[in-house]
Design a protein around this motif. Structure first.
Motif, PDB file in Angstrom:
ATOM      1  N   ARG A 105      59.137  68.931  53.403  1.00  0.00           N
ATOM      2  CA  ARG A 105      58.895  68.050  52.250  1.00  0.00           C
ATOM      3  C   ARG A 105      60.027  67.031  52.206  1.00  0.00           C
ATOM      4  N   THR A 106      59.679  65.762  52.366  1.00  0.00           N
ATOM      5  CA  THR A 106      60.688  64.740  52.651  1.00  0.00           C
ATOM      6  C   THR A 106      60.607  63.577  51.681  1.00  0.00           C
ATOM      7  N   LEU A 107      61.778  63.129  51.246  1.00  0.00           N
ATOM      8  CA  LEU A 107      61.903  61.918  50.441  1.00  0.00           C
ATOM      9  C   LEU A 107      62.894  60.990  51.120  1.00  0.00           C
ATOM     10  N   VAL A 108      62.514  59.740  51.318  1.00  0.00           N
ATOM     11  CA  VAL A 108      63.441  58.735  51.810  1.00  0.00           C
ATOM     12  C   VAL A 108      63.584  57.682  50.722  1.00  0.00           C
ATOM     13  N   LEU A 109      64.817  57.352  50.396  1.00  0.00           N
ATOM     14  CA  LEU A 109      65.060  56.378  49.329  1.00  0.00           C
ATOM     15  C   LEU A 109      66.165  55.429  49.737  1.00  0.00           C
ATOM     16  N   ALA A 154      59.381  48.527  56.041  1.00  0.00           N
ATOM     17  CA  ALA A 154      59.342  49.440  57.189  1.00  0.00           C
ATOM     18  C   ALA A 154      58.055  50.255  57.215  1.00  0.00           C
ATOM     19  N   PHE A 155      57.593  50.676  56.036  1.00  0.00           N
ATOM     20  CA  PHE A 155      56.372  51.483  55.971  1.00  0.00           C
ATOM     21  C   PHE A 155      55.117  50.641  55.751  1.00  0.00           C
ATOM     22  N   ASP A 156      55.328  49.325  55.544  1.00  0.00           N
ATOM     23  CA  ASP A 156      54.207  48.425  55.292  1.00  0.00           C
ATOM     24  C   ASP A 156      53.359  48.939  54.132  1.00  0.00           C
ATOM     25  N   SER A 157      54.051  49.354  53.060  1.00  0.00           N
ATOM     26  CA  SER A 157      53.378  49.886  51.869  1.00  0.00           C
ATOM     27  C   SER A 157      54.154  49.470  50.630  1.00  0.00           C
ATOM     28  N   GLU A 158      53.447  49.432  49.517  1.00  0.00           N
ATOM     29  CA  GLU A 158      54.094  49.159  48.242  1.00  0.00           C
ATOM     30  C   GLU A 158      54.866  50.402  47.807  1.00  0.00           C
ATOM     31  N   VAL A 159      56.146  50.216  47.464  1.00  0.00           N
ATOM     32  CA  VAL A 159      57.006  51.317  47.050  1.00  0.00           C
ATOM     33  C   VAL A 159      57.637  50.960  45.719  1.00  0.00           C
ATOM     34  N   GLY A 160      57.642  51.908  44.782  1.00  0.00           N
ATOM     35  CA  GLY A 160      58.163  51.657  43.454  1.00  0.00           C
ATOM     36  C   GLY A 160      59.433  52.424  43.153  1.00  0.00           C
ATOM     37  N   GLY A 161      59.766  52.456  41.854  1.00  0.00           N
ATOM     38  CA  GLY A 161      60.985  53.117  41.404  1.00  0.00           C
ATOM     39  C   GLY A 161      60.861  54.617  41.301  1.00  0.00           C
ATOM     40  N   GLU A 162      59.667  55.167  41.518  1.00  0.00           N
ATOM     41  CA  GLU A 162      59.451  56.612  41.552  1.00  0.00           C
ATOM     42  C   GLU A 162      58.947  56.987  42.946  1.00  0.00           C
ATOM     43  N   PRO A 163      59.118  58.254  43.346  1.00  0.00           N
ATOM     44  CA  PRO A 163      58.642  58.663  44.676  1.00  0.00           C
ATOM     45  C   PRO A 163      57.162  58.335  44.871  1.00  0.00           C
ATOM     46  N   PHE A 188      57.414  60.996  51.096  1.00  0.00           N
ATOM     47  CA  PHE A 188      57.480  60.161  49.895  1.00  0.00           C
ATOM     48  C   PHE A 188      58.618  59.154  50.057  1.00  0.00           C
ATOM     49  N   VAL A 189      58.415  57.971  49.468  1.00  0.00           N
ATOM     50  CA  VAL A 189      59.394  56.886  49.569  1.00  0.00           C
ATOM     51  C   VAL A 189      59.715  56.386  48.171  1.00  0.00           C
ATOM     52  N   GLN A 190      60.988  56.047  47.950  1.00  0.00           N
ATOM     53  CA  GLN A 190      61.417  55.533  46.643  1.00  0.00           C
ATOM     54  C   GLN A 190      62.454  54.451  46.841  1.00  0.00           C
ATOM     55  N   GLN A 191      62.326  53.380  46.098  1.00  0.00           N
ATOM     56  CA  GLN A 191      63.350  52.340  46.036  1.00  0.00           C
ATOM     57  C   GLN A 191      63.945  52.387  44.637  1.00  0.00           C
ATOM     58  N   ILE A 192      65.196  52.841  44.551  1.00  0.00           N
ATOM     59  CA  ILE A 192      65.808  53.165  43.260  1.00  0.00           C
ATOM     60  C   ILE A 192      65.995  51.912  42.416  1.00  0.00           C
ATOM     61  N   VAL A 205      69.716  60.814  43.783  1.00  0.00           N
ATOM     62  CA  VAL A 205      69.813  61.795  44.863  1.00  0.00           C
ATOM     63  C   VAL A 205      70.180  63.155  44.291  1.00  0.00           C
ATOM     64  N   ARG A 206      71.173  63.181  43.408  1.00  0.00           N
ATOM     65  CA  ARG A 206      71.565  64.454  42.786  1.00  0.00           C
ATOM     66  C   ARG A 206      70.410  65.097  42.048  1.00  0.00           C
ATOM     67  N   ASP A 207      69.689  64.308  41.256  1.00  0.00           N
ATOM     68  CA  ASP A 207      68.576  64.855  40.479  1.00  0.00           C
ATOM     69  C   ASP A 207      67.478  65.390  41.390  1.00  0.00           C
ATOM     70  N   HIS A 208      67.214  64.683  42.489  1.00  0.00           N
ATOM     71  CA  HIS A 208      66.185  65.155  43.424  1.00  0.00           C
ATOM     72  C   HIS A 208      66.616  66.450  44.111  1.00  0.00           C
TER      73      HIS A 208
END
Length: 438
Positions: free
Chosen positions: A32-36, A47-56, A64-68, A117-120
């Motif tokens: 189970r992976t998160l990249v932020l 990089a993922f050619d997808s819309e990424v928001g402030g939540e995973p 899952f991808v997140q832009q903080i 990162v800490r919260d995740h």
């Protein structure tokens, strides 16, 4: 525990691609992976050619991808403190717009982004968290700030609270300047706790930094400096990604020259960063975009290695300090790989040792056994800083027993003599006060 991997490097070397590819590979392996991203110039969505928001945001199975949203984090953690500071500036006539600018703590947005990162990690939801950091210089400031700000608040704001409790009734009468209430100090205490959490997490055994570079002399030189400075602040480096390496097979005359030049630099990289693994990624016609291409990029780069295994003392450049004793003197040893004596400075202030490498500085609290003594010698030998402490009564000027060359610190004798004199002066200042209290 969640494995935390931070990727950084000089701008344009492919750190975002390396972080995104590593995260994609983790998900393909059932983690189970998160990249932020903590970089203000978010590139993960590209990089993922997808819309990424402030939540995973789910991109693929287990990925899952997140832009903080650093501004939102900043307001949440710094809002009460900033509101009080703005009110003080307003009372003395500062323009509201200028007050807004003056109450923004430089670098705090990026540091507080690491609270995500800490919260995740605390959530227990993820097996692997990959962090796409800002370019190297910003990352070094980012990783230095939690300890520095924590030191500042521990000394300044805790002392200020005691003063305010005593003198608030007198200061508030007729001055017109609002005094900070418990809400402000509670916010400061929470922020101090948050910064300690970040530092503990990123310097812990489950987190490590990976340096991304290209085989170019200027880029490698910066990566070498980054290793030294990450070690200064106590962070573990467990690998190097060499990106855009020209393949030797089928090279024409022009490309063979590039291959030869890069091979020479890669040999230097191997010598500089030994025993770290050097993962090479070949030069591609176009940058990998999307889950499939990123996965292929990572598979080729890591080969048969497990990039998610916990780093150990044998598989990383461990950066913790330790203390040796011969029964009378103590030696504090701190790894500073690739550091040079010419850029290294030491100073002591009370119970703290101040270590400066180039333009980067760390204030290191001394254990009680060392704080009671005086500095009797210092040297830099084979990538290790060694500072020797002797009991106060045995302090004496250094003899010329330090080896010559690049090993010892420059002017080590003058340094130790000065620190010894400083210690004696501080003792003389304190002892009369102690006697009077008795």
């Amino acid at each position: 525990m969640t494995r935390v991997l931070l990727y950084t490097g000089k701008g344009g070397v492919g750190k975002t691609t390396s972080a995104a590819g590593t995260a994609t590979l983790a998900a393909l392996r059932g983690l189970r992976t998160l990249v932020l991203s903590t970089d203000a110039a978010h590139s993960l969505s590209d990089a993922f050619d997808s819309e990424v928001g402030g939540e995973p945001t789910e991109i693929d199975d287990l990925l899952f991808v997140q832009q903080i949203d650093a501004q939102r984090r900043f307001e949440r953690s710094w809002g009460d403190i900033q509101a009080y500071l703005r009110s003080v500036l307003s009372m003395v006539g500062v323009d509201p717009i200028e007050a807004e600018e003056l109450t923004v703590l430089p670098g705090a947005e990026e540091v507080l982004a690491l609270l995500e990162v800490r919260d995740h990690v605390r959530s227990g939801r993820w097996d692997v968290i990959v962090v796409d950091c800002a370019p190297t210089a910003e990352t070094l400031r980012l990783l230095a700030l939690p300890e520095a700000l924590n030191w500042y608040m521990d000394r300044i704001f805790n002392a200020e609270r005691k003063v305010m409790r005593t003198f608030r009734p007198f200061l508030s009468r007729g001055s017109g300047i609002p005094m900070p209430d418990d809400t402000v100090f509670d916010a400061l205490r929470r922020l101090q706790s948050d910064l300690s959490d970040i530092r503990t997490l990123l310097a812990g055994p489950d987190a490590s930094v990976r340096l991304v570079l290209t085989p170019e002399a200027v880029v490698v030189a910066e990566a070498r400096r980054s290793l030294t400075r990450l070690s200064l602040y106590g962070y573990r480096v467990d690998g190097v990604v060499a990106n855009r390496v020209f393949p030797a097979a089928g090279a024409d005359t022009w490309r063979r020259q590039w291959v030869a030049a890069q091979r020479g630099i890669l040999e230097e990289v191997a010598d500089s960063f030994r025993p770290l693994p050097i993962w090479e990624s070949p030069y591609r016609v176009c940058e990998p975009v999307g889950v499939e291409e990123l996965a292929a990029f990572a598979v080729e780069m890591y080969g048969g290695d497990d990039p998610f295994a916990r780093a150990t003392d044998e598989t990383s450049l461990w950066v913790d300090r330790h203390i040796d004793t011969d029964g009378r003197t103590y030696t504090l040893t701190m790894p500073l790989p690739l550091a040079s004596a010419s850029e290294l400075e030491l100073a002591r202030h009370g119970d703290e040792l101040i270590i400066t490498v180039g333009s980067y500085r760390r204030v290191l609290p001394l254990p009680a056994a060392l704080a009671r003594g005086v500095v009797a010698g210092a040297r830099l030998d084979d990538g290790r800083l060694q500072v020797r402490f002797a009991p106060r009564e045995s302090a004496r000027p250094l003899t010329a027993d330090l080896p010559s060359g690049a090993g010892p610190l420059e002017a080590a004798q003058e340094l130790a003599q000065g620190l010894t004199a400083e210690y004696h002066a501080q003792r003389l200042e304190r002892e009369p006060a102690i006697g009077e209290r008795r």
